[in-house]
Design a protein around this motif. Structure first.
Motif, PDB file in Angstrom:
ATOM      1  N   GLU A  62       0.822  -1.122   0.076  1.00 27.48           N
ATOM      2  CA  GLU A  62      -0.075  -0.033  -0.151  1.00 27.48           C
ATOM      3  C   GLU A  62       0.751   1.186   0.012  1.00 27.48           C
ATOM      4  OE1 GLU A  62      -2.342  -0.800   3.555  1.00 27.48           O
ATOM      5  OE2 GLU A  62      -4.105  -1.790   2.317  1.00 27.48           O
ATOM      6  N   LEU A  63       2.005   1.250   0.634  1.00 31.20           N
ATOM      7  CA  LEU A  63       2.783   2.308   0.822  1.00 31.20           C
ATOM      8  C   LEU A  63       3.481   2.559  -0.460  1.00 31.20           C
ATOM      9  CD1 LEU A  63       4.312   4.611   2.454  1.00 31.20           C
ATOM     10  CD2 LEU A  63       6.035   2.919   3.277  1.00 31.20           C
ATOM     11  N   LYS A  64       4.233   1.456  -1.046  1.00 34.26           N
ATOM     12  CA  LYS A  64       4.761   1.829  -2.198  1.00 34.26           C
ATOM     13  C   LYS A  64       4.311   1.773  -3.701  1.00 34.26           C
ATOM     14  CE  LYS A  64       8.794   1.594   0.306  1.00 34.26           C
ATOM     15  NZ  LYS A  64       9.503   2.999   0.218  1.00 34.26           N
ATOM     16  N   MET A  65       2.985   1.488  -3.763  1.00 31.98           N
ATOM     17  CA  MET A  65       2.043   1.471  -4.829  1.00 31.98           C
ATOM     18  C   MET A  65       1.006   2.481  -4.972  1.00 31.98           C
ATOM     19  SD  MET A  65       2.170  -2.694  -5.584  1.00 31.98           S
ATOM     20  CE  MET A  65       1.777  -2.376  -7.214  1.00 31.98           C
ATOM     21  N   LYS A  66       1.000   3.307  -3.850  1.00 31.64           N
ATOM     22  CA  LYS A  66      -0.051   4.281  -3.677  1.00 31.64           C
ATOM     23  C   LYS A  66      -0.115   5.371  -4.883  1.00 31.64           C
ATOM     24  CE  LYS A  66       2.288   7.281  -0.447  1.00 31.64           C
ATOM     25  NZ  LYS A  66       2.099   7.939   0.957  1.00 31.64           N
ATOM     26  N   GLY A  67       1.224   5.578  -5.436  1.00 32.68           N
ATOM     27  CA  GLY A  67       1.218   6.829  -6.429  1.00 32.68           C
ATOM     28  C   GLY A  67       1.146   5.837  -7.617  1.00 32.68           C
ATOM     29  N   ASN A  68       0.714   4.450  -7.952  1.00 28.82           N
ATOM     30  CA  ASN A  68       0.595   4.179  -9.338  1.00 28.82           C
ATOM     31  C   ASN A  68      -0.862   4.318  -9.975  1.00 28.82           C
ATOM     32  OD1 ASN A  68       3.177   3.247  -8.684  1.00 28.82           O
ATOM     33  ND2 ASN A  68       2.453   1.052  -8.985  1.00 28.82           N
ATOM     34  N   ASP A  69      -0.867   4.186 -11.224  1.00 28.21           N
ATOM     35  CA  ASP A  69      -2.193   4.177 -11.675  1.00 28.21           C
ATOM     36  C   ASP A  69      -2.884   2.880 -11.427  1.00 28.21           C
ATOM     37  OD1 ASP A  69      -2.137   2.226 -14.163  1.00 28.21           O
ATOM     38  OD2 ASP A  69      -0.364   3.360 -14.439  1.00 28.21           O
ATOM     39  N   ALA A  70      -4.183   2.924 -11.550  1.00 30.82           N
ATOM     40  CA  ALA A  70      -5.146   1.720 -11.082  1.00 30.82           C
ATOM     41  C   ALA A  70      -4.880   0.469 -11.829  1.00 30.82           C
ATOM     42  CB  ALA A  70      -6.735   2.003 -11.274  1.00 30.82           C
TER      43      ALA A  70
ATOM     44  N   HIS B  99      -1.996  -0.983 -11.959  1.00 24.75           N
ATOM     45  CA  HIS B  99      -0.895  -1.690 -11.232  1.00 24.75           C
ATOM     46  C   HIS B  99      -0.736  -0.932  -9.648  1.00 24.75           C
ATOM     47  CE1 HIS B  99       0.376  -2.609 -15.376  1.00 24.75           C
ATOM     48  NE2 HIS B  99       1.044  -3.615 -14.693  1.00 24.75           N
ATOM     49  N   ASP B 100      -1.905  -1.210  -9.238  1.00 29.68           N
ATOM     50  CA  ASP B 100      -2.117  -0.545  -7.678  1.00 29.68           C
ATOM     51  C   ASP B 100      -1.962  -1.648  -6.948  1.00 29.68           C
ATOM     52  OD1 ASP B 100      -4.550  -1.622  -8.286  1.00 29.68           O
ATOM     53  OD2 ASP B 100      -5.662   0.154  -7.842  1.00 29.68           O
TER      54      ASP B 100
ATOM     55  N   LEU C 263       4.320  -9.147  -3.202  1.00 29.49           N
ATOM     56  CA  LEU C 263       5.531  -8.360  -3.566  1.00 29.49           C
ATOM     57  C   LEU C 263       5.842  -8.237  -4.796  1.00 29.49           C
ATOM     58  CD1 LEU C 263       7.661  -9.778  -0.419  1.00 29.49           C
ATOM     59  CD2 LEU C 263       6.332  -7.512  -0.509  1.00 29.49           C
ATOM     60  N   HIS C 264       5.288  -8.916  -5.990  1.00 32.79           N
ATOM     61  CA  HIS C 264       5.913  -8.984  -7.110  1.00 32.79           C
ATOM     62  C   HIS C 264       5.898  -7.843  -8.039  1.00 32.79           C
ATOM     63  CE1 HIS C 264       1.496  -9.013  -8.556  1.00 32.79           C
ATOM     64  NE2 HIS C 264       2.117  -8.650  -9.708  1.00 32.79           N
ATOM     65  N   ASP C 265       5.062  -6.894  -7.908  1.00 33.61           N
ATOM     66  CA  ASP C 265       5.023  -5.643  -8.499  1.00 33.61           C
ATOM     67  C   ASP C 265       5.961  -4.408  -7.844  1.00 33.61           C
ATOM     68  OD1 ASP C 265       4.121  -6.220 -10.952  1.00 33.61           O
ATOM     69  OD2 ASP C 265       2.053  -5.530 -10.475  1.00 33.61           O
TER      70      ASP C 265
ATOM     71  N   TYR D  94       7.361   1.644 -13.344  1.00 30.52           N
ATOM     72  CA  TYR D  94       7.125   2.726 -12.313  1.00 30.52           C
ATOM     73  C   TYR D  94       8.320   3.034 -11.335  1.00 30.52           C
ATOM     74  CZ  TYR D  94       2.450   1.233 -13.411  1.00 30.52           C
ATOM     75  OH  TYR D  94       0.995   1.187 -14.057  1.00 30.52           O
ATOM     76  N   VAL D  95       9.443   2.295 -11.564  1.00 30.73           N
ATOM     77  CA  VAL D  95      10.515   2.606 -10.778  1.00 30.73           C
ATOM     78  C   VAL D  95      11.119   3.986 -11.037  1.00 30.73           C
ATOM     79  CG1 VAL D  95      12.928   2.129 -10.415  1.00 30.73           C
ATOM     80  CG2 VAL D  95      11.225   0.242 -10.430  1.00 30.73           C
ATOM     81  N   ARG D  96      11.080   4.936  -9.888  1.00 30.36           N
ATOM     82  CA  ARG D  96      11.378   6.287  -9.937  1.00 30.36           C
ATOM     83  C   ARG D  96      12.870   6.469  -9.616  1.00 30.36           C
ATOM     84  NH1 ARG D  96       5.960   5.961  -9.253  1.00 30.36           N
ATOM     85  NH2 ARG D  96       6.266   5.370  -7.353  1.00 30.36           N
ATOM     86  N   ASP D  97      13.320   5.382  -8.388  1.00 33.26           N
ATOM     87  CA  ASP D  97      14.672   5.416  -8.108  1.00 33.26           C
ATOM     88  C   ASP D  97      15.312   3.875  -7.886  1.00 33.26           C
ATOM     89  OD1 ASP D  97      16.897   5.397  -6.287  1.00 33.26           O
ATOM     90  OD2 ASP D  97      15.996   6.700  -4.977  1.00 33.26           O
ATOM     91  N   PRO D  98      16.390   3.727  -8.656  1.00 32.89           N
ATOM     92  CA  PRO D  98      16.834   2.342  -8.692  1.00 32.89           C
ATOM     93  C   PRO D  98      17.115   1.693  -7.364  1.00 32.89           C
ATOM     94  CG  PRO D  98      18.214   4.090 -10.091  1.00 32.89           C
ATOM     95  CD  PRO D  98      17.160   4.865  -9.191  1.00 32.89           C
TER      96      PRO D  98
END
Length: 224
Positions: free
Chosen positions: A16-24, A26-27, A63-65, A71-75
Motif C-alpha cells: 500500500e505504501l510503495k504502490m499508492k502513486g501508481n495508476d489503477a 498496477h495498484d 511483493l511481485h510488483d 514505475y521505478v522512480r529510483d533505482p
C-alpha cells in the motif's frame, strides 16, 4: 483472509505504501487480487501450509510488483523486496524462492527465452495468477487504464500489432496503441498458463476478450 501472519500484514502495508502513486492498472488492489488468485490456484493444485509453499506463494504474489520497471522512480526501489525479506528474517531458502519467482515471472522474461520446464509449482501459481488478472474483464479495464495513463492512442488501423517480439522490443512501446497490446501480449497468455487450474480459468477470460475485441472493431468501423 483470516489469521494472517505478521509478515503478511507487513507485506500488505508495504504494498500500500510503495504502490499508492501508481495508476489503477498496477495498484495495491491489483496485487491483492493476484494474491487471492494465487492462493486459490495453490489450493486447487494441492499445495499446503506444512511445506512452507503457501507462504512462498503469498509473499511472492504480494511483493511481485514492487520495483516494477514501468514505475521505478529510483533505482534503489529494486532492492526493497530483498531488504524487506531480510529485515523480517525470512529463512534464506524461502527468500531465494520468492525472489526467483518475482524476477522471472514477467512476460518480457518469457520473450527472452527463459526455460520454464523445471519451474516450481509455486512459480506456476503466482505467474498464472498475475496473468489471469491481465485478461478477462479486469484485464480489459487494466489495459485501457494503463494506456490512458501513458496517453497512448486507443486504436489506429494503420499501426499493426508487432509479432515475434524480443524483450527489448516489447519494452519499447512509445508508438504502440492500447488495442495492439491485446494482440502482442494478452491474447497469448491463455496458452502460457503453467498450471491446470490456471488453464481452466483462463479459458473463460480469454473468450471474453475475444468477444470484446470483435465488438470493438465492429463499432470502430461503424458496423455495430
Amino acid at each position: 483472509m483470516e489469521n494472517k501472519s505478521e509478515i503478511v500484514k507487513k507485506a500488505e502495508k508495504l504494498v500500500e505504501l510503495k504502490m499508492k502513486g501508481n495508476d489503477a492498472s498496477h495498484d495495491a488492489a491489483h496485487v491483492f487480487r493476484v494474491r487471492d488468485l494465487a492462493l486459490s490456484l495453490a489450493q486447487e493444485e494441492g499445495l499446503d501450509h506444512s511445506s512452507g509453499s503457501i507462504e512462498i506463494v503469498e509473499l511472492a504474489a504480494l511483493l511481485h510488483d514492487i520495483g516494477d520497471y514501468k514505475y521505478v522512480r529510483d533505482p534503489s526501489e529494486e532492492k526493497i523486496v530483498e531488504e524487506f525479506l531480510e529485515s523480517e528474517c525470512v529463512e534464506e531458502g524461502k527468500q531465494t524462492k520468492i525472489l526467483s519467482i518475482i524476477k522471472r515471472m514477467g512476460f518480457k522474461e518469457e520473450l527472452e527465452g527463459l526455460q520454464n520446464g523445471k519451474d516450481s509449482i509455486e512459480f506456476g501459481v503466482v505467474q498464472d495468477a498475475d496473468r489471469l488478472d491481465a485478461i478477462g474483464a479486469i484485464g480489459i479495464a487494466r489495459c485501457f487504464t494503463f494506456g490512458g495513463s501513458r496517453h497512448r492512442v486507443l486504436h489506429d488501423p494503420k499501426i499493426p500489432p508487432r509479432s515475434d517480439l524480443t524483450k527489448q522490443e516489447y519494452m519499447k512501446k512509445d508508438e504502440q496503441t492500447t488495442v495492439n497490446h491485446f494482440h502482442e501480449k494478452l491474447l497469448k497468455l491463455k496458452n502460457l498458463m503453467k498450471t491446470k487450474a490456471g488453464q481452466r480459468r483462463a479459458e473463460k477470460r480469454h473468450k471474453f476478450m475475444e468477444e470484446f475485441l470483435k465488438e470493438f472493431y465492429e463499432e470502430w468501423d461503424g458496423k455495430a
